[in-house]
Scaffold this motif. Structure first.
Motif, mmCIF file in Angstrom:
data_model
loop_
_atom_site.group_PDB
_atom_site.id
_atom_site.type_symbol
_atom_site.label_atom_id
_atom_site.label_comp_id
_atom_site.label_asym_id
_atom_site.label_seq_id
_atom_site.Cartn_x
_atom_site.Cartn_y
_atom_site.Cartn_z
ATOM 1 N N ASP A 62 0.825 -1.215 0.000
ATOM 2 C CA ASP A 62 0.000 0.000 0.000
ATOM 3 C C ASP A 62 0.857 1.262 0.000
ATOM 4 O O ASP A 62 0.504 2.263 -0.606
ATOM 5 C CB ASP A 62 -0.919 0.013 1.228
ATOM 6 N N GLU A 127 -2.262 -14.469 -8.234
ATOM 7 C CA GLU A 127 -2.201 -12.999 -8.220
ATOM 8 C C GLU A 127 -2.478 -12.481 -6.806
ATOM 9 O O GLU A 127 -3.266 -13.040 -6.053
ATOM 10 C CB GLU A 127 -3.192 -12.421 -9.222
ATOM 11 N N ASP A 129 -4.001 -9.771 -5.755
ATOM 12 C CA ASP A 129 -5.341 -9.242 -5.466
ATOM 13 C C ASP A 129 -6.245 -10.350 -4.946
ATOM 14 O O ASP A 129 -7.034 -10.153 -4.011
ATOM 15 C CB ASP A 129 -5.981 -8.662 -6.740
ATOM 16 N N TRP A 130 -6.114 -11.529 -5.503
ATOM 17 C CA TRP A 130 -6.932 -12.671 -5.092
ATOM 18 C C TRP A 130 -6.534 -13.129 -3.678
ATOM 19 O O TRP A 130 -7.379 -13.388 -2.821
ATOM 20 C CB TRP A 130 -6.742 -13.811 -6.106
ATOM 21 N N ARG A 132 -5.141 -11.322 -1.420
ATOM 22 C CA ARG A 132 -5.511 -10.278 -0.467
ATOM 23 C C ARG A 132 -7.009 -10.287 -0.177
ATOM 24 O O ARG A 132 -7.430 -10.073 0.966
ATOM 25 C CB ARG A 132 -5.084 -8.910 -1.016
ATOM 26 N N TYR A 133 -7.797 -10.537 -1.210
ATOM 27 C CA TYR A 133 -9.248 -10.607 -1.046
ATOM 28 C C TYR A 133 -9.590 -11.655 0.029
ATOM 29 O O TYR A 133 -10.359 -11.392 0.959
ATOM 30 C CB TYR A 133 -9.882 -10.964 -2.399
ATOM 31 N N HIS A 134 -8.968 -12.820 -0.077
ATOM 32 C CA HIS A 134 -9.219 -13.879 0.910
ATOM 33 C C HIS A 134 -8.656 -13.512 2.276
ATOM 34 O O HIS A 134 -9.298 -13.738 3.305
ATOM 35 C CB HIS A 134 -8.609 -15.199 0.440
ATOM 36 N N GLU A 136 -8.245 -10.652 3.621
ATOM 37 C CA GLU A 136 -9.058 -9.648 4.314
ATOM 38 C C GLU A 136 -10.407 -10.211 4.743
ATOM 39 O O GLU A 136 -10.982 -9.780 5.733
ATOM 40 C CB GLU A 136 -9.209 -8.399 3.423
ATOM 41 N N ARG A 137 -10.897 -11.217 4.011
ATOM 42 C CA ARG A 137 -12.192 -11.809 4.383
ATOM 43 C C ARG A 137 -12.067 -12.833 5.497
ATOM 44 O O ARG A 137 -12.871 -12.863 6.417
ATOM 45 C CB ARG A 137 -12.832 -12.470 3.158
#
Ligand code: NAD
Length: 237
Positions: A62, A127, A129-130, A132-134, A136-137
């Motif tokens: 970030d 990737e 983004d994938w 990170r999506y998991h 964070e969830r």
């Protein structure tokens, strides 16, 4: 020296990316020094360490999101497109040499690449983004989509073996070159720093561009203590 050379080997460290806004490792107040590194064995064995490694990774990403190639990266890309430099050997993990237009085979990454993840069991690329999506969830990194192995940023951690193919390619280029051009490395991280020393012993000329001195300055044929952008913008085609 570049004009007289048959084959030029490029070699870069974190200093080439400071003008892109990514701090280097050893300069004062480095954010990379804030935490004790998580060794590879601990990452493998301890789920909490893995979570911490991913948390740190996304925090750093970030901070440097949107970083673009510097005049140094573009200068190296120009030297490569001129045909005399087959590839650049880099210690960097930021993907900015590729972002400056170099093909994958023109960048030899000794410490991996932090812009994607790989499965430690089957090697499949994932990737970020994938991941990170998991993360964070569910508060944890996902398992490999193919084999349920452990995912890790595709960088080389302390205690992890050096990647075989890049090491082999770096050795070949170092042995073949008659000019070895270093930019932005403190030349204290081994085995990477062995390449310029080997090139010199093997008869190549050694040039070092860095804002401060390095342990190999005495062995070099030319040392330029200056800002990389200032020096390499002269090579931009
Ligand atoms: P380092 O931090 O040890 O040394 C960088 C050198 O570049 C320093 O001597 C510094 O004085 C010099 N420098 C910084 N900005 C400069 C500029 N604009 N002009 C001229 N000189 C400049 O870096 P290293 O030798 O690459 O070793 C650090 C390790 O940390 C490597 O293994 C690397 O993988 C990793 N790392 C990578 C990144 C990245 O990918 N951008 C960033 C930090 C650390």
């Amino acid at each position: 020296m570049i004009q007289a050379a048959r084959i030029v080997a490029g070699f870069t460290g974190a200093g080439i990316s400071t003008e892109s806004g990514i701090p280097d490792f050893r300069s004062p107040n480095s954010p990379w020094m804030r935490n004790k590194p998580i060794p590879f064995e601990l990452f493998l064995q301890d789920p909490r360490s893995r979570r911490e490694a991913w948390r740190r990774k996304f925090t750093m990403d970030d901070l440097y999101r949107g970083a673009a190639p510097s005049a140094g990266h573009i200068g190296f890309a120009s030297l490569i497109s001129s045909g005399r430099m087959p590839a650049v050997i880099t210690q960097n993990i930021d993907g900015l040499h590729q972002a400056s237009g170099l093909a994958e085979d023109q960048v030899i990454e000794l410490h991996g690449n932090g812009t994607y993840a790989r499965c430690l069991s089957c090697g499949r690329r994932h990737e970020l983004d994938w991941v990170r999506y998991h993360f964070e969830r569910i508060g944890d990194a996902p398992e490999c989509m193919a084999c349920r192995g452990i995912l890790k940023s595709a960088t080389i951690s302390f205690g992890q073996a050096m990647p075989e193919e890049p090491m082999r390619r770096a050795q070949k280029l170092t042995a073949a070159c008659d000019l070895f051009l270093v930019a932005g490395s403190s030349l204290v991280v081994y085995p990477a720093a062995a390449f310029p020393a080997f090139a010199k012993e093997n008869g190549a000329r050694l040039v070092i561009v860095n804002r401060e001195s390095t342990p190999l300055d005495k062995a070099a044929d030319l040392v330029i203590h200056a800002e990389i952008g200032e020096v390499f913008s002269k090579f931009i085609a």
